[in-house]
Design a protein around this motif. Structure first.
Motif, mmCIF file in Angstrom:
data_model
loop_
_atom_site.group_PDB
_atom_site.id
_atom_site.type_symbol
_atom_site.label_atom_id
_atom_site.label_comp_id
_atom_site.label_asym_id
_atom_site.label_seq_id
_atom_site.Cartn_x
_atom_site.Cartn_y
_atom_site.Cartn_z
ATOM 1 N N ALA A 102 -15.611 26.169 63.951
ATOM 2 C CA ALA A 102 -15.517 24.796 63.370
ATOM 3 C C ALA A 102 -14.015 24.749 63.049
ATOM 4 N N GLU A 103 -13.359 25.805 62.543
ATOM 5 C CA GLU A 103 -12.139 25.749 61.868
ATOM 6 C C GLU A 103 -11.056 25.818 63.061
ATOM 7 N N GLY A 104 -11.515 26.215 64.194
ATOM 8 C CA GLY A 104 -10.533 26.127 65.285
ATOM 9 C C GLY A 104 -10.692 24.956 66.116
ATOM 10 N N GLU A 105 -11.720 23.984 65.495
ATOM 11 C CA GLU A 105 -11.977 22.675 66.247
ATOM 12 C C GLU A 105 -12.753 22.747 67.568
ATOM 13 N N ARG A 106 -13.449 23.929 67.561
ATOM 14 C CA ARG A 106 -14.439 23.996 68.991
ATOM 15 C C ARG A 106 -15.634 23.673 68.306
ATOM 16 N N PHE A 107 -15.741 22.236 68.392
ATOM 17 C CA PHE A 107 -17.052 21.682 67.909
ATOM 18 C C PHE A 107 -18.284 21.780 68.617
ATOM 19 N N GLU A 108 -17.983 21.955 69.962
ATOM 20 C CA GLU A 108 -19.199 22.280 70.822
ATOM 21 C C GLU A 108 -19.885 23.612 70.684
ATOM 22 N N GLU A 109 -18.920 24.617 70.627
ATOM 23 C CA GLU A 109 -19.330 25.640 70.634
ATOM 24 C C GLU A 109 -20.021 26.043 68.903
ATOM 25 N N ALA A 110 -19.470 25.598 68.059
ATOM 26 C CA ALA A 110 -20.034 25.488 66.685
ATOM 27 C C ALA A 110 -21.263 25.071 66.508
ATOM 28 N N ALA A 111 -21.494 23.937 67.442
ATOM 29 C CA ALA A 111 -23.029 23.469 67.265
ATOM 30 C C ALA A 111 -24.024 24.069 67.938
ATOM 31 N N VAL A 112 -23.631 24.901 69.014
ATOM 32 C CA VAL A 112 -24.451 25.735 69.738
ATOM 33 C C VAL A 112 -24.939 26.996 68.640
ATOM 34 N N LEU A 113 -23.878 27.380 68.045
ATOM 35 C CA LEU A 113 -24.131 28.474 67.147
ATOM 36 C C LEU A 113 -25.186 27.973 65.932
#
Length: 411
Positions: free
Chosen positions: A228-239
């Motif tokens: 999330a902090e790296g703005e990789r929001f799709e990856e954050a949503a999966v996690l």
């Protein structure tokens, strides 16, 4: 150990693992969706015929009982396997040799496969091919392990023997396997996932089957925060989805192989009823009886949204909405007001949700009084009185709420 000795143990109505012991020696390890109800079942009159003389002797020899609660039945299933492997309790291992048990293995491949194997294959003279990099088990219950793997694969999609990695198939074609189309394979077959990315999935599965649920969730939470902090929001949503799935596992299907219902109370029974006036103001309710007593704080009301003059459709909507509340404890018996049509509707809803709960229908006569009970015979024999009480409470609650709504409408 005798039934009256259970009074000194305050067993919780929670999932977990239990230990029958003689002095300090562990005789038997088992898992349960409800520790209280499961342990009580070992003191039923027909234990020897239902579970066998060896289990009956084990209970008789035991003089102590311990338990460990878990957050889900899935966690209890995995913990049970790890503890059986560690302690080798005689009542567990004498009933089966290692070749009869089931194991989860990770293969030594660039993209490791996750497979279920029998001990006879794992411990054969020539051993397994390919050799496993990790082995988890033994798991005593084959059907429950299969159900567990369905849950795990939805959380952490993995590659199995039916998925051929891109570049290794016929004509090196990269075609999605059937599981990829269902979202159960991460794309090993099509080259959509790198070895490093897939390695993280395997690490999660390895940690899960090692029993480190808390550590796994902490690590996933840290990765989600970093994404999330790296703005990789799709990856954050999966996690985030994986963390929530681990915290709210709907694993009642893992109980399908639990042993017979034992009399003795302490079970939650839910009853459902529908009320309306010629199709208008259709409402439904859920009443709860636990241990022979109505639990009015657990009663629930449902204003029917889709069905107007159809009791079966109204019941279907009610049960679907009820099962969308994983925070409510699931019942040991579900009671519906009506006959075969209502029972069939309830079965379809439970099957769709992947849940198996004993169902009982209360068939009424022309005076709207119980005439007979249909459905799960063992539940009826064990809990007939509580079933009728729950049905009566649901009817009273539904009529009372419906009348109150009608009076408000008239005012």
């Amino acid at each position: 150990m005798q039934r009256n000795e259970l009074r000194r143990f305050r067993l919780p109505d929670e999932p977990g693992v239990y230990f029958f012991k003689r002095r300090r020696k562990i005789l038997y390890i088992g898992k349960a969706g409800s520790l209280r109800d499961r342990v009580r079942s070992y003191f039923s009159k027909d234990l020897a015929s239902g579970r066998g003389p060896a289990v009956a002797r084990m209970v008789q020899d035991a003089d102590a009982l311990n338990w460990q609660t878990t957050e889900s039945v899935l966690e209890a299933l995995i913990l049970e396997a790890n503890l059986i492997k560690k302690h080798q309790p005689p009542a567990n291992v004498e009933s089966k040799d290692n070749k009869s048990f089931n194991y989860v293995i990770l293969t030594k491949d660039a993209y490791p496969q996750v497979l279920l194997v029998r001990g006879r294959e794992l411990f054969s003279v020539n051993g397994m091919r390919p050799r496993p990099s990790a082995v988890f088990g033994p798991f005593p219950h084959a059907l429950q392990l299969q159900e567990a793997m369905k849950i795990v694969r939805k959380i952490f999609p993995y590659h199995d023997a039916r998925c051929v990695p891109c570049g290794e198939g016929k004509n090196n074609a990269c075609k999605p396997c059937f599981n990829r189309q269902l979202g159960l394979c991460p794309g090993v077959c099509t080259g959509e996932i790198t070895r490093d990315e897939y390695g993280r999935t395997i690490k999660n599965i390895r940690e899960l089957f090692s029993g480190n649920f808390k550590g796994l969730k902490r690590r996933l939470a840290a990765r989600m925060k970093a994404a999330a902090e790296g703005e990789r929001f799709e990856e954050a949503a999966v996690l985030r989805r994986q963390i929530r799935a681990l915290e709210h596992v709907k694993d009642v299907s893992l109980l399908k192989d639990e042993h017979r219902i034992a009399p003795g109370g302490g079970v939650r029974i839910e009853a459902f009823d529908v009320a309306h006036t010629s199709g208008a103001e259709t409402v439904a309710v859920m009443a709860v009886v636990h241990g022979g007593e109505p639990i009015k704080a657990a009663y629930r009301k449902f204003t029917i949204r889709t069905a107007t003059n159809d009791d079966v459709a109204a019941l279907t909507e009610t049960l679907e909405r009820r099962l969308n509340h994983p925070e409510w404890p699931l019942p040991r018996v579900c009671v519906v007001d009506g006959g075969k049509a209502q029972m069939n509707a309830a079965r379809k809803v439970c099957k769709k949700a992947g849940i198996e709960i004993p169902l009982v229908g209360v068939v009424k006569n022309e005076f709207h009084r119980p005439e007979r009970l249909i459905g799960d015979k063992r539940a009826i024999e064990a809990y007939e009185k509580d079933i009728l009480l729950a049905n009566s409470e649901a009817h009273r609650f539904a009529i009372g709420w419906h009348r109150k709504r009608r009076r408000k409408m008239m005012i």
